[in-house]
Scaffold this active site. Structure first.
Site, short mmCIF file in Angstrom:
data_model
loop_
_atom_site.label_atom_id
_atom_site.label_comp_id
_atom_site.label_asym_id
_atom_site.label_seq_id
_atom_site.Cartn_x
_atom_site.Cartn_y
_atom_site.Cartn_z
N HIS A 116 0.82 -1.22 0.00
CA HIS A 116 0.00 0.00 0.00
C HIS A 116 0.85 1.26 0.00
O HIS A 116 0.31 2.37 0.01
CB HIS A 116 -0.94 0.02 1.20
ZN LIG Z 1 -3.60 -7.46 3.21
#
Ligand SMILES: [Zn+2]
Length: 318
Positions: A116
């Protein structure tokens, strides 16, 4: 094969924090019981390596502790020197696993999968994007020109997708929950989305189509596999319904597809948030033991006999 652990570089978290830091030491203990001689501690990724992917100003702010509070809230960790060291070692582990893979067919990081993290901000417990940095380091060192990232964490690899959106040399494949975090998805080269509650059969069938498709398009010199434990039915954040046997079958599909094409693989553990830490550790340990079975010492000769790849002409965007 080498297996890199980073649990010596712990991250101090407030009580009740939902990140399962305990899994890393327990996993290393389980691995040490069967393959202690393969365990190694990675170097920390350098600022120059991190800046092959990340905005140098972001790297500097993370290291100096000058990130604004809202940037830290998005990451989900409080800042500390230890947080910086751990994040750098985690990237270093994936870099080292890639080098090991290119020598011996497979290398493993017992951490990593911080997908992320974007170019200039982190998110979802991810500070730096280990797979993206490792891919760029392999390219700059001339070890691999084309790389496939197989992201089977239950959450979309949004940071990785965005980082390589305009770069055909790194193919991003992500299989993830459609209605799960991150709620604003990026476009990977190939995305496969699942409805909440998807189980083993539907997942494995989709993977059996996605893997050969990605491999044919990517023609990779190296794969980086994010073997997330969070598609597990007992995961608090996963929302899918795979069993431990289904996750082991998933790992087998990935290793078999890559081995069939002689593509070396670096494996990172990625996410896992089951209530019982032992369930997370079981799933990660099954991935490691399967890799040990599939990539024995005998494969070292086979892979080291491959010619070295010329340095890529591609210039990373920094
Ligand atoms: Zn994850």
């Amino acid at each position: 094969m080498q297996i890199y652990s980073t649990d010596h570089f712990g991250l101090p978290l407030p009580p009740g924090h939902r990140f399962p830091m305990a899994k890393y030491a327990r996993l290393r203990d389980r691995v040490a019981a069967v393959a202690a001689d393969l365990l190694a501690i990675p170097e920390a990724a350098t600022p120059a390596q991190l800046s092959l992917v990340h905005d140098p100003a972001y790297v500097t702010a993370v290291m100096a502790g000058t990130l604004p509070q809202r940037a830290l809230r998005r990451i989900g960790f409080p800042w500390s020197e230890a947080m910086v060291e751990r994040s750098r070692r985690s990237v270093g582990a994936t870099i080292a696993a890639c080098r090991a893979a290119l020598g011996a067919g497979c290398g493993i990081s017992l951490a990593g999968g911080t997908h992320h993290a974007h170019r200039d901000f982190g998110g979802g417990f991810c500070v730096f994007n280990d797979a993206a940095v490792a891919a760029r380091v392999m390219q700059t060192e001339g070890r691999a020109a084309r790389i496939l990232i197989v992201d089977l964490d239950v959450h979309q690899g949004d940071g990785t997708a965005a980082i390589f959106a305009d770069d055909a040399s790194v193919f991003t494949l992500s299989l993830h929950g459609r209605d799960n975090f991150p709620f604003r998805k990026e476009s990977s080269r190939l995305d496969v989305e699942f409805a909440d509650g998807t189980g083993d059969d539907a997942y494995l069938s989709a993977l059996a189509v996605a893997l050969p498709t990605a491999l044919a398009a990517a023609r990779p010199d190296l794969a980086i596999y994010l073997a997330g434990a969070d598609p597990f039915h007992g995961d608090r954040l996963g929302r899918l319904s795979l069993s431990k046997a289904g996750l082991a079958a998933r790992d087998a599909q990935v290793f078999d597809a890559l081995r069939a094409r002689d593509v070396p693989v670096a494996v990172a553990m990625a996410g896992g948030y089951a209530d019982a830490v032992d369930d997370i550790v079981d799933i990660h340990f099954a991935t490691v033991t399967l890799a040990l079975e599939r990539y024995g010492a005998t494969r070292v000769l086979e892979f080291s006999a491959k010619p070295r790849i010329r340095p890529a002409l591609h210039v990373p965007r920094v």
